[in-house]
Design an enzyme around this catalytic site. Structure first.
Site, PDB file in Angstrom:
ATOM      1  N   ASN A  61       0.724  -1.160  -0.024  1.00  0.00           N
ATOM      2  CA  ASN A  61      -0.151   0.110   0.115  1.00  0.00           C
ATOM      3  C   ASN A  61       0.736   1.319   0.072  1.00  0.00           C
ATOM      4  O   ASN A  61       1.912   1.388   0.525  1.00  0.00           O
ATOM      5  CB  ASN A  61      -1.071  -0.062   1.142  1.00  0.00           C
ATOM      6  CG  ASN A  61      -0.533  -0.292   2.631  1.00  0.00           C
ATOM      7  OD1 ASN A  61       0.447  -0.926   2.800  1.00  0.00           O
ATOM      8  ND2 ASN A  61      -1.320   0.215   3.504  1.00  0.00           N
ATOM      9  N   GLU A  63       0.418   5.214   0.550  1.00  0.00           N
ATOM     10  CA  GLU A  63      -0.644   6.370   1.189  1.00  0.00           C
ATOM     11  C   GLU A  63      -0.158   7.794   1.022  1.00  0.00           C
ATOM     12  O   GLU A  63       0.871   7.954   0.201  1.00  0.00           O
ATOM     13  CB  GLU A  63      -0.783   5.999   2.786  1.00  0.00           C
ATOM     14  CG  GLU A  63      -1.156   4.653   2.998  1.00  0.00           C
ATOM     15  CD  GLU A  63      -1.876   4.607   4.553  1.00  0.00           C
ATOM     16  OE1 GLU A  63      -1.262   5.452   5.418  1.00  0.00           O
ATOM     17  OE2 GLU A  63      -2.686   3.614   4.702  1.00  0.00           O
ATOM     18  N   CYS A  72      -4.262   0.719  -2.678  1.00  0.00           N
ATOM     19  CA  CYS A  72      -4.232  -0.490  -1.632  1.00  0.00           C
ATOM     20  C   CYS A  72      -2.848  -1.426  -2.743  1.00  0.00           C
ATOM     21  O   CYS A  72      -2.630  -1.140  -3.664  1.00  0.00           O
ATOM     22  CB  CYS A  72      -5.467  -1.316  -1.919  1.00  0.00           C
ATOM     23  SG  CYS A  72      -6.727  -0.616  -1.001  1.00  0.00           S
ATOM     24  N   GLU A  74      -2.937  -4.443  -3.552  1.00  0.00           N
ATOM     25  CA  GLU A  74      -3.281  -5.391  -4.433  1.00  0.00           C
ATOM     26  C   GLU A  74      -3.351  -4.700  -5.960  1.00  0.00           C
ATOM     27  O   GLU A  74      -3.222  -5.310  -7.030  1.00  0.00           O
ATOM     28  CB  GLU A  74      -4.475  -6.504  -4.222  1.00  0.00           C
ATOM     29  CG  GLU A  74      -5.793  -5.666  -3.980  1.00  0.00           C
ATOM     30  CD  GLU A  74      -5.850  -5.170  -2.293  1.00  0.00           C
ATOM     31  OE1 GLU A  74      -4.806  -4.708  -1.596  1.00  0.00           O
ATOM     32  OE2 GLU A  74      -6.687  -5.864  -1.529  1.00  0.00           O
ATOM     33  N   CYS A 111     -10.619  -4.731  -0.283  1.00  0.00           N
ATOM     34  CA  CYS A 111     -11.890  -3.526  -0.173  1.00  0.00           C
ATOM     35  C   CYS A 111     -12.538  -3.758  -1.528  1.00  0.00           C
ATOM     36  O   CYS A 111     -12.058  -4.289  -2.701  1.00  0.00           O
ATOM     37  CB  CYS A 111     -11.261  -2.365  -0.032  1.00  0.00           C
ATOM     38  SG  CYS A 111     -10.661  -1.287  -1.594  1.00  0.00           S
TER      39      CYS A 111
HETATM   40  N1  THU Z   1      -5.341  -1.725   2.141  1.00  0.00           N
HETATM   41  C1  THU Z   1      -4.807  -2.423   1.253  1.00  0.00           C
HETATM   42  O1  THU Z   1      -3.603  -2.130   0.857  1.00  0.00           O
HETATM   43  N2  THU Z   1      -5.391  -3.569   0.848  1.00  0.00           N
HETATM   44  C2  THU Z   1      -6.577  -3.995   1.165  1.00  0.00           C
HETATM   45  O2  THU Z   1      -7.003  -5.043   0.835  1.00  0.00           O
HETATM   46  C3  THU Z   1      -7.212  -3.146   2.233  1.00  0.00           C
HETATM   47  C4  THU Z   1      -6.810  -1.949   2.708  1.00  0.00           C
HETATM   48  C5  THU Z   1      -4.700  -0.690   2.583  1.00  0.00           C
HETATM   49  C6  THU Z   1      -5.009   0.942   2.264  1.00  0.00           C
HETATM   50  C7  THU Z   1      -4.587   1.820   3.362  1.00  0.00           C
HETATM   51  O3  THU Z   1      -3.444   1.985   2.828  1.00  0.00           O
HETATM   52  C8  THU Z   1      -4.741   0.938   4.561  1.00  0.00           C
HETATM   53  O4  THU Z   1      -4.730  -0.510   3.907  1.00  0.00           O
HETATM   54  C9  THU Z   1      -5.878   1.430   5.629  1.00  0.00           C
HETATM   55  O5  THU Z   1      -6.999   1.082   4.945  1.00  0.00           O
END
Ligand code: THU
Length: 160
Positions: A61, A63, A72, A74, A111
């Protein structure tokens, strides 16, 4: 005991029960937790994609101070693959997570936005993508394709 996962899946108690190439992919995804950039949520996610030609693409991830721009793990891994391969057959997608402030009681679920993106990659390869969900503490949950967790989806068939 209540079922832990309310969708069709196969649960492996530990990774040694998986094929060797998937075990390797789980290790690679877990290593991605080290490069996850999550200073805001502090929730670390790693992902790895294995193609039938043997190529592996990684993601974690990413941010941003402007929160809606966070991407995210994936999606980073899948778009990394899509940017490098013209045609592909995804053999496996592994998603793993770690919350340093609280042990995860279950695996990390993709998500809604990521489910939609995975759906698009299934359409592109004309077949389901086996998805393995895990975390540092938990079992490995295998899903045979995104339709198990994204039923009745919107897709290219509505447009083309
Ligand atoms: N996140 C992912 O990278 N993949 C997921 O399947 C769920 C959420 C990340 C997004 C964000 O950086 C952090 O997790 C919190 O939501």
């Amino acid at each position: 005991m209540a079922r832990k996962y309310d969708f069709e899946c196969e649960v492996f108690e530990n990774k040694s029960l998986l094929d060797k190439d998937i075990q390797n992919l789980v290790d690679i995804a877990n290593k991605q937790l080290d490069t996850a950039y999550a200073p805001y949520s502090k929730f670390l996610v790693g992902a790895a994609v294995l193609l039938s030609n043997g190529n592996i693409y990684k993601g974690c991830n990413q941010e941003n101070a402007s929160y809606p721009l966070c991407i995210c793990a994936e999606r980073v891994a899948l778009f990394n693959m899509g940017a490098n391969e013209k045609s592909f057959k995804i053999k496996a997608l592994v998603i793993t997570a770690s919350n340093p402030s609280k042990p995860l009681e279950e695996v990390c679920m993709p998500c809604g936005a990521c489910r939609q993106v995975i759906q698009e990659f299934e359409n592109r390869q004309n077949g389901p993508i086996p998805i393995y969900l895990t975390s540092e503490q938990n079992e490995i949950v295998k899903i045979d394709g995104i339709s198990k967790i994204l039923p009745a989806s919107f897709s290219m068939r509505h447009l083309l």
